[in-house]
Design an enzyme around this catalytic site. Structure first.
Site, PDB file in Angstrom:
ATOM      1  N   HIS A  25       0.850  -1.187   0.000  1.00 45.91           N
ATOM      2  CA  HIS A  25       0.000   0.000   0.000  1.00 45.91           C
ATOM      3  C   HIS A  25       0.887   1.239   0.000  1.00 45.91           C
ATOM      4  O   HIS A  25       1.905   1.276   0.684  1.00 45.91           O
ATOM      5  CB  HIS A  25      -0.906   0.001   1.243  1.00 45.91           C
ATOM      6  N   ASP A  34      -7.850  -3.993  -0.398  1.00 47.38           N
ATOM      7  CA  ASP A  34      -8.455  -4.125  -1.726  1.00 47.38           C
ATOM      8  C   ASP A  34      -8.415  -5.568  -2.208  1.00 47.38           C
ATOM      9  O   ASP A  34      -9.334  -6.035  -2.885  1.00 47.38           O
ATOM     10  CB  ASP A  34      -7.721  -3.221  -2.726  1.00 47.38           C
TER      11      ASP A  34
END
Length: 429
Positions: A306, A364
């Protein structure tokens, strides 16, 4: 918030002092607002080093893997509270007691329905239109129907608009899906929870009386909570910038939805699922993992690591638990694509290359698995993200409008074009 000063020497040789503020949590902030008087701007592409506002809503420490809503760790909120409690917290600053929560739910339930004329808007879109295109248009159109709450200077109007948006967006989102499928619209059921009601509006049929599986409801509620707010990201900053002009809240949230639509922002879980389909089979994973490790190969593993969280995504642990619960409840652990996802997860958590580079599965990755397993098409993933983020957007918008020194956003630029030029008549060019 403490204050020190930093000295800056300008190109003119003049030395000035700039205030330095120490926030409750996070990095110190240098106040550069006085630089314009000295004829100097700062250059910060993407505003990566610029605090555009003060806020009490959300705090992120990417290096330590921390995400707080109003001071509460996201892990606690996602496992010990439901999305309605979290929504109340983001809007009001404190968790509700039983009476406050019930009053909150009662008022939201008064606003879940759409004006019947608004439902006719959907007929103006093609059936194969992207659901985000439809959602941007319909949410923006809400301002044409609810004139009684558009005075942004009235706290009661702001509150009513916020409640309307939070209540109506799930109805709009479900309608986007059902319109694309040719299914009849399903009206909201106020006896259901927020997440249960959304799943019911998505999938129920007049010919059956089935209710959403509680495991799926819990997973969806967690997805909403984990995506409710994320500090001053692209779409939230868009909402604040649009709101700084005095635009009505429905237009501001529509601008946030448009910003979220971009694949670099809200489309990450959709990109992750496309990657899983590209890999196709567990037997192909070694080839793709090798490509991911090759600096000269353009292939990238989506859903791993991330850009904000440098160690781990605090939301991912909760989502991982829900992903495995959903796959177990639906009996889909043998689905070829989901088997690819689970094997990739195992490799990322054990392989030295991934561990060293901290390429852990992020929120995600897991949310894409969950939504796909539930039967939600990939083009609806970002719509659901927008649904969840609406409460964060309206909380941020309300906070901004309430600031006494709020100003219209006006970023500067570093101009690299021509200097002033003499105009040449057309017949002499």
């Amino acid at each position: 918030m403490g204050q020190n000063t930093a000295k800056l020497k300008l190109h003119t040789g003049k030395e000035i002092e700039l205030p330095v503020y120490s926030p409750t949590l996070g990095n110190d902030v240098i106040d550069i607002s006085s630089l314009v008087k000295e004829g100097v701007f700062t250059y910060d592409p993407g505003f990566m080093s610029t605090a555009s506002c003060q806020s009490k809503i959300t705090f992120i420490d990417g290096a330590k893997g921390v995400l707080l809503y109003r001071g509460y760790p996201i892990e606690d909120l996602a496992t010990k509270a439901d999305f309605m409690e979290v929504s109340y917290l983001l809007l009001n600053g404190e968790l509700p007691n039983k009476e406050e929560k019930q009053a909150f739910l009662d008022e939201l339930n008064n606003h879940t329905m759409l004006h019947e004329q608004l439902t006719h808007f959907f007929n103006g879109f093609r059936r194969d239109a992207h659901p985000m295109a439809v959602m941007v248009g319909v949410v923006g159109a809400l301002s044409a129907f609810y004139h009684d709450s558009l005075d942004i200077n009235d706290p009661e109007h702001r509150r009513k608009s916020a409640y309307r948006l939070i209540a109506k967006v799930p109805t709009i989102a479900a309608m986007c899906y059902r319109y694309s499928m040719g299914f009849p619209f399903v009206y909201p059921r106020n006896e259901m929870s927020y997440a249960e009601n959304f799943l019911n509006q998505m999938f129920s049929m007049p010919s059956t009386d089935d209710k959403p599986d509680p495991v799926l409801v819990r997973a969806m509620d967690r997805i909403f909570t984990l995506h409710a707010d994320h500090e001053q990201n692209c779409s939230t900053s868009t909402v604040r910038l649009a709101g700084s002009s005095g635009a009505n809240p429905f237009a501001c949230i529509a601008s946030g939805i448009a910003s979220l639509w971009g694949p670099a922002h809200g489309g990450a879980n959709e990109a992750c699922l496309k990657m899983l389909h590209e890999i196709g089979d567990v037997k192909n994973i070694p080839e793709y993992v090798a490509r991911a490790k090759d600096k000269n190969d353009s292939f990238r593993l989506m859903g791993f690591g991330h850009r904000v969280y440098k160690n781990f995504d605090p939301r991912a642990k909760v989502m991982r638990e829900s992903a495995h619960e959903v796959l177990e409840a639906l009996g889909k652990k043998d689905d070829p694509i989901l088997k690819v996802a689970m094997e990739l997860e195992r490799i990322a958590l054990e392989d030295e290359y991934f561990v060293e580079k901290k390429l852990y599965p992020n929120v995600d990755f897991y949310s894409g698995i969950i939504l796909s397993a539930i039967g939600i098409p990939t083009n609806m993933f970002t719509v659901i993200f927008a649904l969840a983020r609406t409460v964060g957007w309206v909380s941020q918008w309300t906070e901004m409008i309430s600031e006494p020194n709020q100003k219209i956003g006006r970023p500067r630029q570093m101009y690299n074009g021509y200097e002033a030029r003499e105009f040449v008549e057309l017949d002499k060019r």
